[in-house]
Design a protein around this motif. Structure first.
Motif, PDB file in Angstrom:
ATOM      1  N   GLU A  19       1.130   3.322   2.295  1.00  0.00           N
ATOM      2  CA  GLU A  19       1.703   3.417   3.644  1.00  0.00           C
ATOM      3  C   GLU A  19       2.941   2.540   3.794  1.00  0.00           C
ATOM      4  O   GLU A  19       3.923   2.943   4.417  1.00  0.00           O
ATOM      5  N   THR A  20       2.903   1.314   3.222  1.00  0.00           N
ATOM      6  CA  THR A  20       4.085   0.443   3.315  1.00  0.00           C
ATOM      7  C   THR A  20       5.238   0.998   2.486  1.00  0.00           C
ATOM      8  O   THR A  20       6.396   0.870   2.872  1.00  0.00           O
ATOM      9  N   THR A  30       0.855  -1.183   0.000  1.00  0.00           N
ATOM     10  CA  THR A  30       0.000   0.000   0.000  1.00  0.00           C
ATOM     11  C   THR A  30       0.893   1.236   0.000  1.00  0.00           C
ATOM     12  O   THR A  30       2.104   1.115   0.223  1.00  0.00           O
ATOM     13  N   LYS A  49       5.095  10.890   1.789  1.00  0.00           N
ATOM     14  CA  LYS A  49       3.784  10.661   2.393  1.00  0.00           C
ATOM     15  C   LYS A  49       2.624  11.150   1.527  1.00  0.00           C
ATOM     16  O   LYS A  49       1.605  10.498   1.407  1.00  0.00           O
ATOM     17  N   ALA A  56       6.717   3.768   4.560  1.00  0.00           N
ATOM     18  CA  ALA A  56       7.481   3.191   5.676  1.00  0.00           C
ATOM     19  C   ALA A  56       8.822   2.631   5.201  1.00  0.00           C
ATOM     20  O   ALA A  56       9.814   2.690   5.932  1.00  0.00           O
TER      21      ALA A  56
END
Length: 153
Positions: A101-102, A99, A111, A105
């Motif tokens: 988000e991954t 995703t 972001k 990270a």
């Protein structure tokens, strides 16, 4: 090696120029190393890098052409080959869904980036990928490898 005895190499550290401290200082008794007269010799001179001394600036001399859509959606492009390479390198996991988000990270995108997956490269691992957009060839390669491509609204 005794860290308390470290000091800079000889000649590396200089005393700072003390400007405007008289003729005997060596740094300009009256002009303080600024030269004589002119805009740059005056105090408060802030000349932007694009300023051309009053001449018509380049950005205004060159004719404007075309249209730039201010509402265009910009995507951070990722190829399926990049995903395969990052999985091999261990930056991403093939088991966990991928995703935005991954990817953030893992330090691969920022972001606020909108992500579009393109079909350049080969993919042999079944991946569950969620992104803002997919090209037709990327979707085909992901599904051919046994994975799923989900579009985020």
């Amino acid at each position: 090696m005794d860290l308390s005895r470290l000091k800079p190499a000889k000649g590396a550290v200089r005393e700072r120029k003390r400007l405007g401290r008289g003729v005997g200082s060596g740094y300009g008794g009256h002009s303080s190393t600024r030269g004589t007269k002119g805009q740059k010799a005056r105090t408060g001179q802030k000349i932007p890098a694009y300023f051309e001394g009053g001449q018509m600036p380049l950005v205004r001399r060159v004719p404007k052409r075309g249209f730039r859509n201010p509402f265009r959606t910009e995507y951070r492009v990722i190829n399926v080959g990049d995903l395969a390479r990052w999985i091999e390198a261990g930056r991403l996991s093939a088991e966990a869904p991928i995703t935005p988000e991954t990817l953030v990270a893992a330090g691969l995108v920022r972001k606020r980036d909108r992500i579009k997956i393109l079909g350049d490269g080969e993919l042999s691992v079944a991946l569950q990928i969620s992104a803002h957009a997919f090209s037709a060839s990327a979707r085909q390669k992901i599904e051919a490898a046994g994975g799923t491509a989900t579009v985020i609204a």
